[in-house]
Design a protein around this motif. Structure first.
Motif, PDB file in Angstrom:
ATOM      1  N   SER A  43      21.718  18.120  46.059  1.00 14.71           N
ATOM      2  CA  SER A  43      22.725  19.218  46.035  1.00 14.71           C
ATOM      3  C   SER A  43      21.726  20.477  45.818  1.00 14.71           C
ATOM      4  N   GLY A  44      22.397  21.597  46.185  1.00 18.65           N
ATOM      5  CA  GLY A  44      21.531  23.066  46.224  1.00 18.65           C
ATOM      6  C   GLY A  44      21.272  23.665  47.504  1.00 18.65           C
ATOM      7  N   GLY A  45      21.357  22.769  48.638  1.00 17.93           N
ATOM      8  CA  GLY A  45      20.733  23.347  49.746  1.00 17.93           C
ATOM      9  C   GLY A  45      21.756  24.367  50.408  1.00 17.93           C
ATOM     10  N   GLY A  46      21.380  25.227  51.480  1.00 16.70           N
ATOM     11  CA  GLY A  46      21.860  26.268  51.916  1.00 16.70           C
ATOM     12  C   GLY A  46      21.323  27.010  53.112  1.00 16.70           C
ATOM     13  N   LEU A  47      21.803  28.182  53.148  1.00 16.35           N
ATOM     14  CA  LEU A  47      21.500  29.181  54.157  1.00 16.35           C
ATOM     15  C   LEU A  47      20.690  30.368  53.337  1.00 16.35           C
ATOM     16  N   LEU A  78      16.911  22.959  44.725  1.00 20.08           N
ATOM     17  CA  LEU A  78      17.372  21.671  44.806  1.00 20.08           C
ATOM     18  C   LEU A  78      17.538  20.918  43.553  1.00 20.08           C
ATOM     19  N   SER A  79      18.536  20.123  43.619  1.00 13.65           N
ATOM     20  CA  SER A  79      18.722  19.166  42.470  1.00 13.65           C
ATOM     21  C   SER A  79      18.947  17.537  43.183  1.00 13.65           C
ATOM     22  N   CYS A  80      18.502  16.800  42.452  1.00 12.31           N
ATOM     23  CA  CYS A  80      18.616  15.418  43.088  1.00 12.31           C
ATOM     24  C   CYS A  80      19.432  14.571  41.464  1.00 12.31           C
ATOM     25  N   ALA A  81      20.535  14.174  41.616  1.00 11.93           N
ATOM     26  CA  ALA A  81      21.100  13.404  40.447  1.00 11.93           C
ATOM     27  C   ALA A  81      20.914  11.816  40.839  1.00 11.93           C
ATOM     28  N   ALA A  82      20.322  11.213  39.936  1.00 12.05           N
ATOM     29  CA  ALA A  82      20.260   9.714  39.948  1.00 12.05           C
ATOM     30  C   ALA A  82      21.019   9.055  39.020  1.00 12.05           C
ATOM     31  N   SER A  83      21.681   7.984  39.565  1.00 13.24           N
ATOM     32  CA  SER A  83      22.631   7.025  38.770  1.00 13.24           C
ATOM     33  C   SER A  83      22.156   5.802  38.981  1.00 13.24           C
ATOM     34  N   GLY A  84      22.799   4.590  38.022  1.00 19.61           N
ATOM     35  CA  GLY A  84      22.664   3.238  38.292  1.00 19.61           C
ATOM     36  C   GLY A  84      21.224   2.699  37.371  1.00 19.61           C
ATOM     37  N   ARG A  85      20.440   2.057  38.249  1.00 21.25           N
ATOM     38  CA  ARG A  85      19.298   1.456  37.226  1.00 21.25           C
ATOM     39  C   ARG A  85      18.024   2.310  37.341  1.00 21.25           C
ATOM     40  N   THR A  86      18.470   3.496  36.704  1.00 25.24           N
ATOM     41  CA  THR A  86      17.582   4.614  36.731  1.00 25.24           C
ATOM     42  C   THR A  86      16.310   4.232  35.832  1.00 25.24           C
ATOM     43  N   PHE A  87      16.544   3.327  34.486  1.00 22.40           N
ATOM     44  CA  PHE A  87      15.390   2.972  33.619  1.00 22.40           C
ATOM     45  C   PHE A  87      14.188   2.292  34.050  1.00 22.40           C
ATOM     46  N   THR A  97      17.633  13.502  36.816  1.00 19.39           N
ATOM     47  CA  THR A  97      17.607  14.660  37.164  1.00 19.39           C
ATOM     48  C   THR A  97      16.484  15.013  37.973  1.00 19.39           C
ATOM     49  N   VAL A  98      15.948  15.465  39.000  1.00 20.54           N
ATOM     50  CA  VAL A  98      14.935  16.054  39.357  1.00 20.54           C
ATOM     51  C   VAL A  98      15.034  17.064  40.240  1.00 20.54           C
ATOM     52  N   TYR A  99      14.228  18.361  40.181  1.00 20.84           N
ATOM     53  CA  TYR A  99      14.538  19.510  40.733  1.00 20.84           C
ATOM     54  C   TYR A  99      13.491  19.895  41.865  1.00 20.84           C
ATOM     55  N   LEU A 100      13.822  20.733  42.630  1.00 23.20           N
ATOM     56  CA  LEU A 100      12.750  21.377  43.508  1.00 23.20           C
ATOM     57  C   LEU A 100      12.919  22.690  43.632  1.00 23.20           C
TER      58      LEU A 100
END
Length: 128
Positions: free
Chosen positions: A7-11, A20-29, A78-81
């Motif tokens: 998320s976080g994209g745009g013009l 930008l953000s990246c949200a991770a879920s599931g087997r992130t361990f 969560t990872v950010y750019l």
């Protein structure tokens, strides 16, 4: 399985910033590192930046070094750019990716084949 949502994209105008953000879920361990890649219209996917969860080691593409900063949240979800001084040539769909193999990442942190899971991408458009 790991699910990744960007998320976080745009013009934005040239010289502007986006985060930008990246949200991770599931087997992130079992994740060792996260990366950002991008694909511009008519071009192949290219590496942007990557960071390891444990030590925070980072690598950047030469084209973004000094302008972009990758960072991670406290938990492995969560990872950010942070993208500053954006240029029209930064226009692309940006993807985050998850790596689970420390040895492979240590050797080839910039290679797309090092990453096991990918998000759907978020569009970044930089106008001149």
């Amino acid at each position: 399985q790991v699910q990744l949502v960007e998320s976080g994209g745009g013009l934005v105008q040239a010289g502007g910033s986006l985060r930008l953000s990246c949200a991770a879920s599931g087997r992130t361990f079992s994740s060792y590192a996260m990366g950002w890649f991008r694909r511009a219209p008519g071009k192949e996917r290219e590496f942007v930046a990557t960071i390891s969860w444990r030590y925070g080691n980072t690598y950047y593409a030469d084209s973004v070094k000094g302008r972009f900063t990758i960072s991670r949240g406290n938990a492995k979800n969560t990872v950010y750019l942070q993208m500053n001084s954006l240029k029209p040539e930064d226009t692309a769909v940006y993807y985050c990716a998850d790596n689970k193999a420390e040895g492979l990442w240590a050797l080839y942190p910039r290679s797309a084949s090092t990453y096991d899971y990918w998000g759907q991408g978020t569009q970044v458009t930089v106008s001149s």
